[in-house]
Design an enzyme around this catalytic site. Structure first.
Site, PDB file in Angstrom:
ATOM      1  CG  HIS A 198      -8.580  -3.547  -1.924  1.00 30.37           C
ATOM      2  ND1 HIS A 198      -9.496  -2.908  -2.726  1.00 30.37           N
ATOM      3  CD2 HIS A 198      -8.429  -2.764  -0.828  1.00 30.37           C
ATOM      4  CE1 HIS A 198      -9.873  -1.784  -2.143  1.00 30.37           C
ATOM      5  NE2 HIS A 198      -9.248  -1.681  -0.974  1.00 30.37           N
ATOM      6  CG  ASP A 217      -2.048   0.942   1.183  1.00 22.51           C
ATOM      7  OD1 ASP A 217      -1.802   2.140   0.901  1.00 22.51           O
ATOM      8  OD2 ASP A 217      -3.187   0.528   1.410  1.00 22.51           O
ATOM      9  CD  GLN A 221     -14.729  -0.954  -2.153  1.00 16.06           C
ATOM     10  OE1 GLN A 221     -15.907  -1.178  -1.862  1.00 16.06           O
ATOM     11  NE2 GLN A 221     -14.075  -1.619  -3.080  1.00 16.06           N
TER      12      GLN A 221
HETATM   13  P1  5GP Z   1      -9.890   0.982   0.434  1.00 18.15           P
HETATM   14  O1  5GP Z   1     -10.111   2.351   0.987  1.00 18.15           O
HETATM   15  O2  5GP Z   1     -10.534   0.889  -0.919  1.00 18.15           O
HETATM   16  O3  5GP Z   1     -10.268  -0.144   1.335  1.00 18.15           O
HETATM   17  O4  5GP Z   1      -8.334   0.807   0.276  1.00 18.15           O
HETATM   18  C1  5GP Z   1      -7.601   1.318  -0.789  1.00 18.15           C
HETATM   19  C2  5GP Z   1      -6.169   1.284  -0.362  1.00 18.15           C
HETATM   20  O5  5GP Z   1      -5.396   1.505  -1.519  1.00 18.15           O
HETATM   21  C3  5GP Z   1      -5.807   2.373   0.651  1.00 18.15           C
HETATM   22  O6  5GP Z   1      -5.221   1.781   1.795  1.00 18.15           O
HETATM   23  C4  5GP Z   1      -4.831   3.265  -0.108  1.00 18.15           C
HETATM   24  O7  5GP Z   1      -3.789   3.719   0.714  1.00 18.15           O
HETATM   25  C5  5GP Z   1      -4.323   2.344  -1.195  1.00 18.15           C
HETATM   26  N1  5GP Z   1      -3.962   2.999  -2.446  1.00 18.15           N
HETATM   27  C6  5GP Z   1      -4.600   4.036  -3.052  1.00 18.15           C
HETATM   28  N2  5GP Z   1      -4.010   4.329  -4.225  1.00 18.15           N
HETATM   29  C7  5GP Z   1      -2.974   3.454  -4.356  1.00 18.15           C
HETATM   30  C8  5GP Z   1      -1.992   3.277  -5.372  1.00 18.15           C
HETATM   31  O8  5GP Z   1      -1.936   3.965  -6.384  1.00 18.15           O
HETATM   32  N3  5GP Z   1      -1.095   2.261  -5.181  1.00 18.15           N
HETATM   33  C9  5GP Z   1      -1.115   1.475  -4.051  1.00 18.15           C
HETATM   34  N4  5GP Z   1      -0.184   0.515  -3.971  1.00 18.15           N
HETATM   35  N5  5GP Z   1      -2.031   1.634  -3.082  1.00 18.15           N
HETATM   36  C10 5GP Z   1      -2.951   2.608  -3.230  1.00 18.15           C
END
Ligand code: 5GP
Length: 144
Positions: free
Chosen positions: A107, A37, A101
């Protein structure tokens, strides 16, 4: 609302899967891809995504895909534990923007935890460079 919207292949994890955006990978096979992340809530924060295209969240994933994907989530969680030796691990995921999300390709988060260390804010931390993440990824790969 976002719980049932159509899958948009232009999401950032779709781009990472297609190699259009870089990522610091820790594991990849025909079923799943795991990478660091870039806005980690703590050291070693890792994401595991299915290669199946079309699941925005856990509810969307076809039943036939669940078993294989969850085996990879566990495999990577075990590697994070073996490589980084945390005191504990959080394994979690969010479904829909109301649940927190922010990226709409399914994920699971794997967040190693150490006694007395509070996790950072979800998707709210500073961006880490590949150079900063690579040594952690190498330790996780060694734990596979
Ligand atoms: P969500 O909020 O959808 O559960 O988690 C998305 C995750 O993706 C977050 O923890 C955020 O830090 C991570 N994230 C967002 N953009 C990117 C990116 O461009 N690359 C990576 N490796 N992680 C990302």
């Amino acid at each position: 609302m976002t719980l049932h919207a159509p899958y948009d292949p232009a999401n950032i994890f779709g781009k990472i899967l297609r190699g259009e955006m870089p990522s610091v990978k820790v594991f990849e096979d025909e079923v799943a891809l795991a990478f660091m992340d870039v806005f980690p809530q703590g050291e070693g924060h890792t994401l595991v995504i299915p290669k199946f295209l079309g699941a925005r969240n856990f509810l969307d994933l076809p039943e036939a895909e669940v078993g294989g994907y969850m085996l990879r989530v566990q495999k990577v969680a075990r590697a994070v534990e073996a490589g980084l030796k945390p005191d504990g691990l959080r394994v979690f995921q969010f479904n829909g923007s109301a649940a927190g999300q922010t990226v709409f390709h399914l994920h699971f988060h794997i967040l190693p935890m150490w006694d007395g260390v509070k996790p950072g804010a979800h998707a709210g931390g500073g961006m880490k460079s590949a150079a900063e993440l690579e040594p952690l990824a190498a330790r996780i790969r060694a734990g596979l």
